[in-house]
Design a protein around this motif. Structure first.
Motif, PDB file in Angstrom:
ATOM      1  N   GLN A  39       0.843  -1.208   0.000  1.00 56.16           N
ATOM      2  CA  GLN A  39       0.000   0.000   0.000  1.00 56.16           C
ATOM      3  C   GLN A  39       0.870   1.247   0.000  1.00 56.16           C
ATOM      4  O   GLN A  39       0.491   2.284  -0.538  1.00 56.16           O
ATOM      5  CB  GLN A  39      -0.912   0.005   1.237  1.00 56.16           C
ATOM      6  CG  GLN A  39      -1.871  -1.169   1.334  1.00 56.16           C
ATOM      7  CD  GLN A  39      -2.979  -1.115   0.301  1.00 56.16           C
ATOM      8  OE1 GLN A  39      -3.170  -0.101  -0.369  1.00 56.16           O
ATOM      9  NE2 GLN A  39      -3.704  -2.205   0.144  1.00 56.16           N
ATOM     10  N   LYS A  43       0.456   4.908  -1.802  1.00 56.70           N
ATOM     11  CA  LYS A  43       0.379   6.127  -0.985  1.00 56.70           C
ATOM     12  C   LYS A  43       1.482   7.114  -1.381  1.00 56.70           C
ATOM     13  O   LYS A  43       1.254   8.318  -1.410  1.00 56.70           O
ATOM     14  CB  LYS A  43       0.464   5.779   0.501  1.00 56.70           C
ATOM     15  CG  LYS A  43      -0.785   5.044   1.001  1.00 56.70           C
ATOM     16  CD  LYS A  43      -0.685   4.688   2.465  1.00 56.70           C
ATOM     17  CE  LYS A  43      -1.929   3.939   2.907  1.00 56.70           C
ATOM     18  NZ  LYS A  43      -1.898   3.555   4.316  1.00 56.70           N
ATOM     19  N   SER A 152      -6.187 -10.913   7.473  1.00 58.57           N
ATOM     20  CA  SER A 152      -6.025 -11.572   6.165  1.00 58.57           C
ATOM     21  C   SER A 152      -5.156 -10.764   5.210  1.00 58.57           C
ATOM     22  O   SER A 152      -4.876 -11.209   4.102  1.00 58.57           O
ATOM     23  CB  SER A 152      -7.397 -11.803   5.522  1.00 58.57           C
ATOM     24  OG  SER A 152      -7.969 -10.548   5.197  1.00 58.57           O
ATOM     25  N   GLY A 154      -1.669  -8.229   4.090  1.00 58.64           N
ATOM     26  CA  GLY A 154      -0.238  -8.482   3.986  1.00 58.64           C
ATOM     27  C   GLY A 154       0.440  -8.519   5.347  1.00 58.64           C
ATOM     28  O   GLY A 154       1.148  -9.482   5.688  1.00 58.64           O
ATOM     29  N   SER A 175     -12.872 -10.367   7.394  1.00 59.29           N
ATOM     30  CA  SER A 175     -14.205 -10.641   6.856  1.00 59.29           C
ATOM     31  C   SER A 175     -14.554 -12.103   7.125  1.00 59.29           C
ATOM     32  O   SER A 175     -13.652 -12.945   7.216  1.00 59.29           O
ATOM     33  CB  SER A 175     -14.228 -10.439   5.337  1.00 59.29           C
ATOM     34  OG  SER A 175     -13.853  -9.144   5.027  1.00 59.29           O
ATOM     35  N   ASN A 178     -12.906 -14.857   5.278  1.00 66.53           N
ATOM     36  CA  ASN A 178     -11.509 -15.160   5.597  1.00 66.53           C
ATOM     37  C   ASN A 178     -11.329 -15.768   6.987  1.00 66.53           C
ATOM     38  O   ASN A 178     -10.197 -15.942   7.446  1.00 66.53           O
ATOM     39  CB  ASN A 178     -10.666 -13.880   5.485  1.00 66.53           C
ATOM     40  CG  ASN A 178     -10.465 -13.466   4.038  1.00 66.53           C
ATOM     41  OD1 ASN A 178     -10.331 -14.322   3.168  1.00 66.53           O
ATOM     42  ND2 ASN A 178     -10.454 -12.168   3.785  1.00 66.53           N
ATOM     43  N   HIS A 193     -15.310  -8.216  11.103  1.00 66.48           N
ATOM     44  CA  HIS A 193     -15.411  -6.764  11.304  1.00 66.48           C
ATOM     45  C   HIS A 193     -16.649  -6.164  10.656  1.00 66.48           C
ATOM     46  O   HIS A 193     -16.971  -5.013  10.899  1.00 66.48           O
ATOM     47  CB  HIS A 193     -14.128  -6.048  10.838  1.00 66.48           C
ATOM     48  CG  HIS A 193     -13.810  -6.204   9.382  1.00 66.48           C
ATOM     49  ND1 HIS A 193     -14.428  -5.473   8.412  1.00 66.48           N
ATOM     50  CD2 HIS A 193     -12.930  -7.007   8.743  1.00 66.48           C
ATOM     51  CE1 HIS A 193     -13.939  -5.818   7.224  1.00 66.48           C
ATOM     52  NE2 HIS A 193     -13.034  -6.757   7.397  1.00 66.48           N
ATOM     53  N   LEU A 276       4.183   3.341  14.436  1.00 64.08           N
ATOM     54  CA  LEU A 276       5.358   2.649  13.877  1.00 64.08           C
ATOM     55  C   LEU A 276       5.433   2.905  12.378  1.00 64.08           C
ATOM     56  O   LEU A 276       4.462   2.667  11.657  1.00 64.08           O
ATOM     57  CB  LEU A 276       5.249   1.133  14.128  1.00 64.08           C
ATOM     58  CG  LEU A 276       6.273   0.268  13.375  1.00 64.08           C
ATOM     59  CD1 LEU A 276       7.695   0.481  13.890  1.00 64.08           C
ATOM     60  CD2 LEU A 276       5.912  -1.215  13.483  1.00 64.08           C
ATOM     61  N   MET A 278       7.793   1.324   9.664  1.00 65.47           N
ATOM     62  CA  MET A 278       8.836   0.290   9.621  1.00 65.47           C
ATOM     63  C   MET A 278      10.081   0.786   8.889  1.00 65.47           C
ATOM     64  O   MET A 278      10.031   1.700   8.084  1.00 65.47           O
ATOM     65  CB  MET A 278       8.295  -0.995   8.976  1.00 65.47           C
ATOM     66  CG  MET A 278       7.872  -0.897   7.543  1.00 65.47           C
ATOM     67  SD  MET A 278       9.188  -0.890   6.325  1.00 65.47           S
ATOM     68  CE  MET A 278       9.995  -2.417   6.717  1.00 65.47           C
TER      69      MET A 278
HETATM   70  N1  LIG Z   1       3.619   2.229   9.048  1.00 71.64           N
HETATM   71  C1  LIG Z   1       4.174   1.170   8.466  1.00 71.64           C
HETATM   72  O1  LIG Z   1       5.364   0.905   8.624  1.00 71.64           O
HETATM   73  C2  LIG Z   1       3.323   0.263   7.629  1.00 71.64           C
HETATM   74  C3  LIG Z   1       3.838  -0.963   7.183  1.00 71.64           C
HETATM   75  C4  LIG Z   1       3.006  -1.825   6.453  1.00 71.64           C
HETATM   76  C5  LIG Z   1       1.706  -1.448   6.175  1.00 71.64           C
HETATM   77  N2  LIG Z   1       1.254  -0.244   6.603  1.00 71.64           N
HETATM   78  C6  LIG Z   1      -0.156   0.149   6.353  1.00 71.64           C
HETATM   79  O2  LIG Z   1      -0.996  -0.772   7.014  1.00 71.64           O
HETATM   80  C7  LIG Z   1      -2.183  -0.971   6.276  1.00 71.64           C
HETATM   81  C8  LIG Z   1      -2.381  -2.454   6.042  1.00 71.64           C
HETATM   82  O3  LIG Z   1      -1.341  -2.911   5.208  1.00 71.64           O
HETATM   83  P1  LIG Z   1      -1.428  -4.330   4.518  1.00 71.64           P
HETATM   84  O4  LIG Z   1      -0.282  -4.439   3.607  1.00 71.64           O
HETATM   85  O5  LIG Z   1      -1.623  -5.388   5.523  1.00 71.64           O
HETATM   86  O6  LIG Z   1      -2.777  -4.125   3.687  1.00 71.64           O
HETATM   87  P2  LIG Z   1      -3.608  -5.162   2.793  1.00 71.64           P
HETATM   88  O7  LIG Z   1      -2.764  -6.334   2.465  1.00 71.64           O
HETATM   89  O8  LIG Z   1      -4.191  -4.362   1.691  1.00 71.64           O
HETATM   90  O9  LIG Z   1      -4.738  -5.703   3.772  1.00 71.64           O
HETATM   91  C9  LIG Z   1      -5.790  -4.945   4.158  1.00 71.64           C
HETATM   92  C10 LIG Z   1      -6.817  -5.888   4.778  1.00 71.64           C
HETATM   93  O10 LIG Z   1      -7.635  -5.087   5.581  1.00 71.64           O
HETATM   94  C11 LIG Z   1      -8.802  -5.854   5.828  1.00 71.64           C
HETATM   95  N3  LIG Z   1      -9.836  -4.915   6.276  1.00 71.64           N
HETATM   96  C12 LIG Z   1     -10.501  -3.987   5.575  1.00 71.64           C
HETATM   97  N4  LIG Z   1     -11.345  -3.323   6.408  1.00 71.64           N
HETATM   98  C13 LIG Z   1     -11.177  -3.841   7.646  1.00 71.64           C
HETATM   99  C14 LIG Z   1     -11.752  -3.577   8.925  1.00 71.64           C
HETATM  100  N5  LIG Z   1     -12.660  -2.625   9.117  1.00 71.64           N
HETATM  101  N6  LIG Z   1     -11.306  -4.318   9.984  1.00 71.64           N
HETATM  102  C15 LIG Z   1     -10.384  -5.264   9.828  1.00 71.64           C
HETATM  103  N7  LIG Z   1      -9.831  -5.573   8.637  1.00 71.64           N
HETATM  104  C16 LIG Z   1     -10.215  -4.855   7.572  1.00 71.64           C
HETATM  105  C17 LIG Z   1      -9.086  -6.615   4.574  1.00 71.64           C
HETATM  106  O11 LIG Z   1      -9.359  -7.950   4.948  1.00 71.64           O
HETATM  107  P3  LIG Z   1     -10.793  -8.654   4.801  1.00 71.64           P
HETATM  108  O12 LIG Z   1     -10.999  -8.868   3.326  1.00 71.64           O
HETATM  109  O13 LIG Z   1     -10.643  -9.938   5.575  1.00 71.64           O
HETATM  110  O14 LIG Z   1     -11.788  -7.724   5.378  1.00 71.64           O
HETATM  111  C18 LIG Z   1      -7.741  -6.576   3.818  1.00 71.64           C
HETATM  112  O15 LIG Z   1      -7.254  -7.853   3.553  1.00 71.64           O
HETATM  113  C19 LIG Z   1      -2.037  -0.135   4.997  1.00 71.64           C
HETATM  114  O16 LIG Z   1      -2.696   1.090   5.195  1.00 71.64           O
HETATM  115  C20 LIG Z   1      -0.538   0.075   4.892  1.00 71.64           C
HETATM  116  O17 LIG Z   1      -0.198   1.262   4.198  1.00 71.64           O
HETATM  117  C21 LIG Z   1       2.023   0.612   7.316  1.00 71.64           C
END
Ligand SMILES: NC(=O)c1ccc[n+]([C@@H]2O[C@H](COP(=O)([O-])OP(=O)(O)OC[C@H]3O[C@@H](n4cnc5c(N)ncnc54)[C@H](OP(=O)(O)O)[C@@H]3O)[C@@H](O)[C@H]2O)c1
Length: 331
Positions: A39, A43, A152, A154, A175, A178, A193, A276, A278
């Protein structure tokens, strides 16, 4: 060489021919076999990180890579030509949507022998995020209760497995479709959720890993025991982050202001809030590679695209709902 770049913020990702990477003394040159999407790539393209990660455009995107070392700098000691490696190159040296990339050797680790390049490329950014949240910041101990949001996704798929390995009792949100998938990864409690309110169902948690921010983060504070900790990777950046990132005084004030509400809410509840962001870390990646080799952590790749379709792959991660990661192959 062929890469995928965007020319200016908000402009589309497109193919381009750019000069070959310059290989510094401490760099390894990697022929990219596969590149994971995050993501963060989208972004960055949209300019959402302009203030804290000011990149010049045009910029080659891509934060995750697996491939083969094809040249090493004069001072490189830990890698040789022919090594299979994976990496999340450090900020300001990203650009894995390319045929080749030069990476500082301290950001690189040998890829686990039991993974394909696609699987290895799916890991670095999300696994380092999980490691830095649960091990480095969270100091998760056996028997502790940990809530991992978006199990579910990344980050979530790896964080669930790592938290279980650390001996935690793990709850996650996902969901309904999943539910079984995240249970197989090790989740003890699964909250849908869409139909359930995790804040009503859970209490007494030691740690929450929040990846949604906003209201989800605010409500996450309420499931913590007194003294518990919420770590958000999508919430408001906090003053500790601003200090560590070396941001200027004005930006520090801005960041203090935007996180004031959540920090106050946390204080009122007797819990702590940390943001955090990363960072690249080859040593931690080695520890992660060991866990993958020992079948403690298994990569989860939900979709692959050919290298030529990197823009479509990037678009798909903003609209689709794959389990785990999306990876492009064969640069
Ligand atoms: N700050 C950092 O260092 C850092 C590092 C990595 C990622 N991030 C951020 O963290 C976020 C997640 O990253 P990711 O790579 O894991 O994203 P991702 O792979 O796109 O996964 C997002 C997941 O969120 C779930 N989701 C959607 N709405 C939800 C809700 N209300 N409650 C719970 N789950 C929900 C979906 O699963 P379902 O289909 O099961 O609903 C989807 O699989 C992103 O915004 C990314 O930019 C930040």
């Amino acid at each position: 060489m062929r890469t995928f770049i965007f020319d200016d913020y908000k402009q589309p990702l497109h193919g381009a021919d750019v000069p070959e990477p310059v290989v510094g003394d401490h760099d390894v040159l990697v022929a990219v076999a596969a590149a994971g999407l995050n993501q963060l790539d989208e972004k960055l393209r949209l300019g959402e990180f302009k203030l804290i990660l000011p990149y010049r455009t045009p910029l080659t995107l891509g934060h995750d890579v697996a491939g083969t070392v094809i040249a090493v700098g004069a001072a490189v000691r830990r890698f040789a030509v022919g090594d299979e490696v994976f990496s999340r190159p450090r900020d300001h040296r990203i650009g894995t949507f390319a045929e080749r990339i030069a990476i500082d050797e301290s950001d690189v680790a040998h890829a686990p022998a039991n993974t394909s390049p696609v699987e290895a490329a799916s890991l670095p950014l999300v696994a380092l995020t999980a490691w830095q949240a649960l091990v480095e910041r969270g100091d998760v101990q056996a028997g502790q209760k940990v809530l991992i949001h978006a199990g579910s996704g990344g980050v979530g798929t790896i964080a669930i497995q790592l938290a279980k390995h650390l001996g935690a009792h793990v709850a996650t949100t996902a969901s309904a479709a999943n539910g079984d998938f995240v249970r197989e990864l090790g989740a003890d409690v699964v909250i849908d959720h869409r139909t359930q309110d995790f804040a009503q169902e859970l209490s007494g948690y030691d740690l929450v890993l929040d990846s949604l921010g906003g209201e989800n983060l605010e409500r996450s504070l309420t499931v913590l025991r007194p003294g518990g900790k919420a770590i958000s990777i999508s919430g408001a950046p906090d003053p500790a982050f601003a200090r560590a990132a070396g941001l200027n005084p004005v930006l520090r004030l801005v960041i203090a202001a935007i996180s004031r509400k959540i920090r106050r809410q946390a204080k009122r509840l007797g819990v702590t809030y940390e943001f955090l962001f990363m960072r690249a870390d080859g040593q931690q990646l080695r520890r992660i590679a060991d866990l993958v080799r020992d079948d403690v952590i298994r990569p989860v790749v939900g979709a692959t695209f050919p290298f030529d379709e990197t823009p479509q792959a990037l678009e798909s991660i903003t609209t689709g709902r794959v389990r785990g990661k999306t990876v492009v192959t064969g640069a």
